[in-house]
Design a protein around this motif. Structure first.
Motif, PDB file in Angstrom:
ATOM      1  N   VAL A   1       0.849  -1.189   0.000  1.00 21.95           N
ATOM      2  CA  VAL A   1       0.000   0.000   0.000  1.00 21.95           C
ATOM      3  C   VAL A   1       0.887   1.244   0.000  1.00 21.95           C
ATOM      4  O   VAL A   1       1.749   1.395   0.875  1.00 21.95           O
ATOM      5  CB  VAL A   1      -0.943   0.006   1.217  1.00 21.95           C
ATOM      6  N   ARG A   2       0.704   2.105  -0.960  1.00 23.41           N
ATOM      7  CA  ARG A   2       1.526   3.302  -1.070  1.00 23.41           C
ATOM      8  C   ARG A   2       0.867   4.536  -0.453  1.00 23.41           C
ATOM      9  O   ARG A   2       1.533   5.383   0.135  1.00 23.41           O
ATOM     10  CB  ARG A   2       1.818   3.604  -2.546  1.00 23.41           C
ATOM     11  N   LYS A   3      -0.440   4.638  -0.586  1.00 26.10           N
ATOM     12  CA  LYS A   3      -1.119   5.831  -0.068  1.00 26.10           C
ATOM     13  C   LYS A   3      -2.597   5.524   0.090  1.00 26.10           C
ATOM     14  O   LYS A   3      -3.194   4.781  -0.700  1.00 26.10           O
ATOM     15  CB  LYS A   3      -0.908   7.011  -1.004  1.00 26.10           C
ATOM     16  N   ILE A   4      -3.200   6.122   1.129  1.00 24.07           N
ATOM     17  CA  ILE A   4      -4.642   6.033   1.370  1.00 24.07           C
ATOM     18  C   ILE A   4      -5.152   7.461   1.527  1.00 24.07           C
ATOM     19  O   ILE A   4      -4.558   8.267   2.256  1.00 24.07           O
ATOM     20  CB  ILE A   4      -4.986   5.232   2.640  1.00 24.07           C
ATOM     21  N   THR A   5      -6.266   7.764   0.874  1.00 28.01           N
ATOM     22  CA  THR A   5      -6.823   9.108   0.995  1.00 28.01           C
ATOM     23  C   THR A   5      -8.338   9.049   0.873  1.00 28.01           C
ATOM     24  O   THR A   5      -8.887   8.179   0.182  1.00 28.01           O
ATOM     25  CB  THR A   5      -6.261  10.042  -0.088  1.00 28.01           C
ATOM     26  N   ILE A   6      -8.986   9.942   1.598  1.00 28.72           N
ATOM     27  CA  ILE A   6     -10.439  10.107   1.447  1.00 28.72           C
ATOM     28  C   ILE A   6     -10.756  11.457   0.821  1.00 28.72           C
ATOM     29  O   ILE A   6     -11.890  11.928   0.888  1.00 28.72           O
ATOM     30  CB  ILE A   6     -11.158   9.954   2.807  1.00 28.72           C
ATOM     31  N   VAL A   7      -9.751  12.063   0.196  1.00 23.40           N
ATOM     32  CA  VAL A   7      -9.967  13.287  -0.575  1.00 23.40           C
ATOM     33  C   VAL A   7     -10.538  12.873  -1.929  1.00 23.40           C
ATOM     34  O   VAL A   7      -9.928  12.059  -2.631  1.00 23.40           O
ATOM     35  CB  VAL A   7      -8.661  14.069  -0.744  1.00 23.40           C
ATOM     36  N   PRO A   8     -11.688  13.388  -2.338  1.00 20.78           N
ATOM     37  CA  PRO A   8     -12.268  12.979  -3.627  1.00 20.78           C
ATOM     38  C   PRO A   8     -11.331  13.302  -4.782  1.00 20.78           C
ATOM     39  O   PRO A   8     -10.800  14.407  -4.892  1.00 20.78           O
ATOM     40  CB  PRO A   8     -13.563  13.806  -3.702  1.00 20.78           C
ATOM     41  N   ARG A   9     -11.129  12.334  -5.642  1.00 21.46           N
ATOM     42  CA  ARG A   9     -10.284  12.490  -6.831  1.00 21.46           C
ATOM     43  C   ARG A   9     -11.003  11.864  -8.014  1.00 21.46           C
ATOM     44  O   ARG A   9     -11.447  10.714  -7.938  1.00 21.46           O
ATOM     45  CB  ARG A   9      -8.930  11.812  -6.645  1.00 21.46           C
TER      46      ARG A   9
END
Length: 640
Positions: free
Chosen positions: A478-486
């Motif tokens: 896993v490199r990155k987790i985000t809950i910012v909408p993209r």
């Protein structure tokens, strides 16, 4: 840095050429006055003026009933009339005098006298002192105006045809022959400040460059090969996915050999008139022979090179004639002209067998996406003019970009440079490359305000993906987790392998399915229900599961056979029996069901870690690789 594409040639010649001798300068011709055009223009202006006067000269005239005319006549308001048959034109007196001269103004009118009217009109006119004139009050259209109106549609069609003929280059009423109009080509030569593309501008595909080096050596030293009786391949086909550098390779071959480079797109040979493409192909090969040694490059050759006879409804005559002309021209090579044809395609499997037989495109070179070392070399080329900060490690960037082509890496470097400019920096740092990679792979950030409950559900969804990627052996880190909408996603979990993979085990594919189902499983474990947020996850899961059952022989029920075609082999199900397809669907459902049950079980057993990741995402919105593994309390690489 690649050489910019030269300007396009004349519209009649879809190819571009480099390195050929420039044509002799042409003196501009003095302007020539056409007296016939001036006379025709004057006549048209006169007719239009006459027509406008006749049409709008009676704009103030009104039409009245005969009853109203009789009332105005008896009241003494009729000043003058002109009668022709039953039509009466005249002038009515106005009650308001003109302010300039004090005289009354007049209004033109027209009326129709009924044939059954028995009134003594002449006597009434004499009694009222009405002037009866022999000239019409309202001027009628002239003969020329009537003629122009009757001929206007035909003249409009003639003018439209002349415009179309001029656009097509016919120069007049010569029909559609202008579409195939030919003339001496005007090769585009490189300016003094330009540099040729060479193999130094190509990286990551060394094995392909090694094969093309023979072509360069033949073009440079043809006599060496002739003395040994050797002949170079007449055609070289570059086959590979889009963005792998096929066009760049062709230009590099011409640059290394120092020979003219004729470049054309196959689609530009296809016109609506049959025979035009074949004519352009003949001219292209003729001009290349004149300046030999030279290279002819045909991009996207599958546009005209598809297999003939495969369509039950018939083929495209223009496309097939153009293909036949290419085959004929390549048959005409003796191997000593010094003309090499290079073509590029990403659909080599649809090409006509006659195009690939020995003597035509008798050498096929596969251009694949670069490996990690190749990606590092490509990044080094595309960042030659980019000021890099000391913290930029191109080796690390190449490691986290598996599967990217040369075009993708060029776009990544450009996006990083654009971000540095936007942030007012003087150097491009590692943060810019990281953000640019997120933008390229995940999409741009969206300004979307979500309710708190929906943000938490999204946090659990992404935490489910990430945690299963950490727990399952062999899964991609896993490199990155985000809950910012993209893009279209409300949140994203980015996982990429440490090394390039060229084959996949059943265990790895199952880990991919389990990880993709992690979001839906997390919603089921935490909330007891699922949402529509797993749409793209299910598309990925379905593709992998059906591939395992129907293409890669990973199902005992279906057997070791290919039951469904790949993306380049036509529509699904054309080559298999319905029972086999039913078995493929049943096995795909079984694989997905087993993986979903495993995902729910693992998330239930590791619920505290799932909650910890979700809480961290609610606080920070984005977790990088190090922070994600630290919050989950797991070493890098999980249990594997």
């Amino acid at each position: 840095m690649t050489t910019p594409a030269p300007p396009r040639d004349t519209p009649e010649k879809p190819w571009r050429s480099e390195g050929a001798p420039p044509p002799p300068p042409q003196q501009p011709k003095p302007p020539r006055i056409s007296w016939i055009r001036l006379v025709l223009f004057a006549v048209v202006v006169y007719l239009l003026a006459d027509l406008l006067l006749s049409l709008f000269g009676n704009a103030n005239s009104i039409s009245v009933t005969y009853t109203e005319f009789s009332k105005q006549l008896n009241a003494g308001q009729v000043a003058e009339i002109y009668a022709k048959g039953d039509t009466i034109q005249g002038k009515l007196k106005s009650a308001q005098p003109k302010p300039d001269n004090g005289k009354g103004s007049y209004t033109d009118f027209t009326t129709q006298r009924p044939v059954f009217a028995e009134d003594n009109l002449w006597a009434t006119l004499e009694a009222k002192g009405v002037v009866v004139d022999a000239e019409p009050v309202v001027k009628e259209r002239s003969f020329l105006a009537n003629l122009l109106i009757s001929l206007a549609p035909m003249l409009l069609l003639v003018v439209l045809w002349l415009v179309i003929a001029r656009r097509l280059g016919s120069g007049g009423m010569g029909g559609l022959g202008g579409l195939a109009k030919k003339g001496p080509p005007r090769p585009v030569t490189q300016g003094p400040g330009e540099r040729r593309t060479t193999f130094a501008d190509v990286a990551g595909i060394d094995e392909v460059k090694a094969e093309l080096t023979e072509v360069v050596d033949f073009l440079k030293h043809p006599e060496t090969y002739r003395r040994m009786g050797a002949k170079m391949p007449r055609g070289v086909l570059l086959a590979g996915p889009p963005g792998t550098g096929k066009t760049l390779l062709a230009r590099a071959v011409a640059g290394e050999a120092g020979v003219p480079f004729f470049s054309a797109s196959a689609s530009e040979f296809v016109e609506m008139i049959v025979g035009v493409g074949a004519s352009r192909v003949r001219e292209l090969f003729t001009e290349a022979r004149k300046v030999a040694p030279a290279i002819i490059f045909i991009d996207e050759i599958d546009t005209i090179g598809r297999a003939r006879g495969g369509n039950a409804m018939g083929g495209h005559d223009e496309r097939e004639q153009t293909l036949n002309q290419i085959l004929t021209e390549m048959d005409g090579f003796s191997g000593s002209e010094g003309v090499v044809v290079i073509a590029a395609t990403n659909r080599a499997e649809v090409l006509d067998p006659a195009l690939l037989r020995p003597g035509r495109f008798d050498r096929t070179v596969t251009v694949s996406p670069p490996d990690r070392e190749g990606r590092r070399a490509i990044l080094a080329i595309h960042t030659r003019e980019v000021p890099l900060a000391p913290d930029v490690d191109l080796e690390q960037v190449a490691r986290i970009t598996p599967g990217m082509t040369g075009a993708d890496l060029a776009n990544l470097a450009n996006e990083a440079a654009l971000l540095a400019v936007k942030r007012g920096l003087t150097q491009v740092g590692a943060r810019e490359f990281s953000d640019a990679l997120e933008k390229v792979q995940l999409g741009a950030k969206r300004s979307l305000v979500m309710p708190e409950e929906e943000r938490r559900r999204t946090a659990y969804h992404e935490s489910g993906h990430a945690l299963l990627g950490m727990l399952h052996p062999g899964a991609d880190p896993v490199r990155k987790i985000t809950i910012v909408p993209r893009g279209r996603a409300l949140g994203v979990t980015l996982s990429t392998p440490d090394a390039d993979r060229y084959s996949y085990t059943e265990e790895y594919l199952r880990s991919r399915i389990i990880g993709a189902l992690g979001g839906m499983a997390a919603e089921q474990v935490v909330y007891g229900m699922v949402t529509t947020g797993a749409e793209s996850d299910l598309e990925q899961v379905t593709s992998i599961a059906r591939g395992m059952a129907g293409r890669w022989g990973m199902s005992e029920r279906v057997g070791r056979l290919t039951a469904i075609p790949n993306d380049t082999q036509g529509a699904y199900g054309l080559s298999s029996a319905p029972a086999t397809l039913d078995a493929v669907d049943g096995e795909a459902r079984r694989i997905v069901a087993e993986c979903y049950a495993e995902a729910c079980r693992q998330l239930t057993d590791h619920r505290p870690q799932l909650d910890a990741l979700a809480d961290a995402l609610m606080d920070h919105e984005t977790l990088d690789e190090e922070a994600a593994y630290r919050v989950a309390g797991m070493p890098r690489g999980g249990r594997g």
